[in-house]
Write a protein that holds these residues in place. Structure first.
Motif, short mmCIF file in Angstrom:
data_model
loop_
_atom_site.label_atom_id
_atom_site.label_comp_id
_atom_site.label_asym_id
_atom_site.label_seq_id
_atom_site.Cartn_x
_atom_site.Cartn_y
_atom_site.Cartn_z
N VAL A 1 6.72 11.68 14.40
CA VAL A 1 6.82 10.25 14.63
C VAL A 1 5.46 9.62 14.33
N GLU A 2 5.49 8.56 13.53
CA GLU A 2 4.27 7.82 13.22
C GLU A 2 4.51 6.34 13.52
N PHE A 3 3.54 5.73 14.17
CA PHE A 3 3.60 4.30 14.47
C PHE A 3 2.62 3.56 13.57
N GLU A 4 3.05 2.41 13.05
CA GLU A 4 2.20 1.55 12.23
C GLU A 4 2.23 0.14 12.79
N MET A 5 1.22 -0.62 12.50
CA MET A 5 1.16 -2.04 12.86
C MET A 5 1.40 -2.26 14.36
N VAL A 6 0.83 -1.42 15.18
CA VAL A 6 1.02 -1.52 16.63
C VAL A 6 0.28 -2.75 17.15
N LYS A 7 0.99 -3.56 17.90
CA LYS A 7 0.40 -4.74 18.57
C LYS A 7 0.79 -4.64 20.04
N ILE A 8 -0.21 -4.80 20.91
CA ILE A 8 0.02 -4.72 22.35
C ILE A 8 -0.50 -6.00 23.00
N HIS A 9 0.30 -6.55 23.90
CA HIS A 9 -0.09 -7.72 24.67
C HIS A 9 0.26 -7.43 26.12
N GLN A 10 -0.67 -7.72 27.01
CA GLN A 10 -0.38 -7.52 28.43
C GLN A 10 -1.11 -8.56 29.26
N LEU B 1 8.12 5.41 12.15
CA LEU B 1 8.66 6.28 11.11
C LEU B 1 9.02 7.62 11.73
N PHE B 2 10.29 8.00 11.60
CA PHE B 2 10.78 9.30 12.05
C PHE B 2 10.94 10.17 10.81
N SER B 3 10.30 11.34 10.78
CA SER B 3 10.44 12.28 9.67
C SER B 3 10.90 13.62 10.22
N ALA B 4 12.02 14.11 9.69
CA ALA B 4 12.50 15.45 10.06
C ALA B 4 11.74 16.45 9.21
N ILE B 5 11.12 17.41 9.87
CA ILE B 5 10.30 18.41 9.20
C ILE B 5 10.99 19.76 9.32
N SER B 6 11.22 20.43 8.19
CA SER B 6 11.86 21.74 8.19
C SER B 6 10.92 22.80 8.76
N SER B 7 11.47 23.97 9.03
CA SER B 7 10.63 25.07 9.54
C SER B 7 9.58 25.49 8.51
N GLU B 8 9.81 25.13 7.23
CA GLU B 8 8.83 25.43 6.18
C GLU B 8 7.79 24.32 6.04
N SER C 1 20.39 -8.00 1.32
CA SER C 1 21.44 -8.97 1.14
C SER C 1 22.76 -8.34 0.70
N ASP C 2 22.72 -7.07 0.26
CA ASP C 2 23.96 -6.38 -0.08
C ASP C 2 24.72 -5.94 1.17
N GLY C 3 24.05 -6.05 2.33
CA GLY C 3 24.68 -5.69 3.60
C GLY C 3 24.73 -4.20 3.85
N LEU C 4 24.18 -3.40 2.97
CA LEU C 4 24.28 -1.95 3.08
C LEU C 4 22.95 -1.23 3.18
N THR C 5 21.92 -1.81 2.62
CA THR C 5 20.65 -1.11 2.46
C THR C 5 19.63 -1.56 3.50
N ALA C 6 19.13 -0.60 4.26
CA ALA C 6 18.04 -0.90 5.18
C ALA C 6 16.78 -1.08 4.35
N ILE C 7 16.05 -2.14 4.62
CA ILE C 7 14.83 -2.42 3.85
C ILE C 7 13.64 -2.52 4.80
N LEU C 8 12.84 -1.50 4.76
CA LEU C 8 11.63 -1.54 5.57
C LEU C 8 10.51 -0.81 4.85
N ASP C 9 10.12 -1.32 3.72
CA ASP C 9 9.01 -0.75 2.97
C ASP C 9 7.79 -1.63 3.12
N ILE C 10 7.45 -1.88 4.38
CA ILE C 10 6.30 -2.75 4.69
C ILE C 10 5.03 -1.93 4.58
#
Length: 137
Positions: free
Chosen positions: A65-74, A86-93, A128-137
């Motif tokens: 798990v990797e976090f980007e653009m973290v903003k904290i307010h308290q 970002l969640f990445s599945a990593i194989s045993s290799e 806008s196609d209603g199918l594709t997740a777009i998060l390439d920020i």
């Protein structure tokens, strides 16, 4: 726990498949808006089961798990944070076999033993196609 600690503990909990450590980041009454299956969880036993099932389903894989653009307010006993996660599945290799990036917003409340998540919302924008997740920020 401080709010900043959430991100490292969450990463370590996912990598080590430690459901208890991850669940302990959340208050018993936390409200979760998730992207999968039910989409809405307010029952602590449902949240525990979801986390336990997710981490238990990984087999030999690990989750990085990797976090980007973290903003904290308290202020006082209330805080919130936002980030890209970002969640990445990593194989045993050690190879990335799949990955997914979401947005996450977290509401925190300060208790005697530190900050706990009381509200979590994950999402991903859809093209806008209603199918594709777009998060390439």
């Amino acid at each position: 726990m401080e709010i900043e600690d959430f991100f490292k503990i969450y990463q370590n909990s996912a990598w080590h498949k430690d459901a208890t450590a991850m669940i302990n980041l959340y208050d018993e009454q936390a409200l979760i808006f998730d992207m999968w299956d039910q989409g809405y969880l307010s029952n602590p036993s449902e949240w525990r089961k979801m986390i336990t099932d997710w981490l238990g389903s990984l087999g030999e894989e690990k989750v990085k798990v990797e976090f980007e653009m973290v903003k904290i307010h308290q202020s006082g006993d209330v805080g919130f944070a936002s980030a890209l996660i970002l969640f990445s599945a990593i194989s045993s290799e050690g190879a990335v076999v799949r990955s997914m990036k979401n947005r996450i917003t977290l509401g925190f409340s300060k208790f005697e033993d530190g900050w706990k998540v009381i509200h979590q919302h994950t999402s991903a924008p859809i093209g806008s196609d209603g199918l594709t997740a777009i998060l390439d920020i």
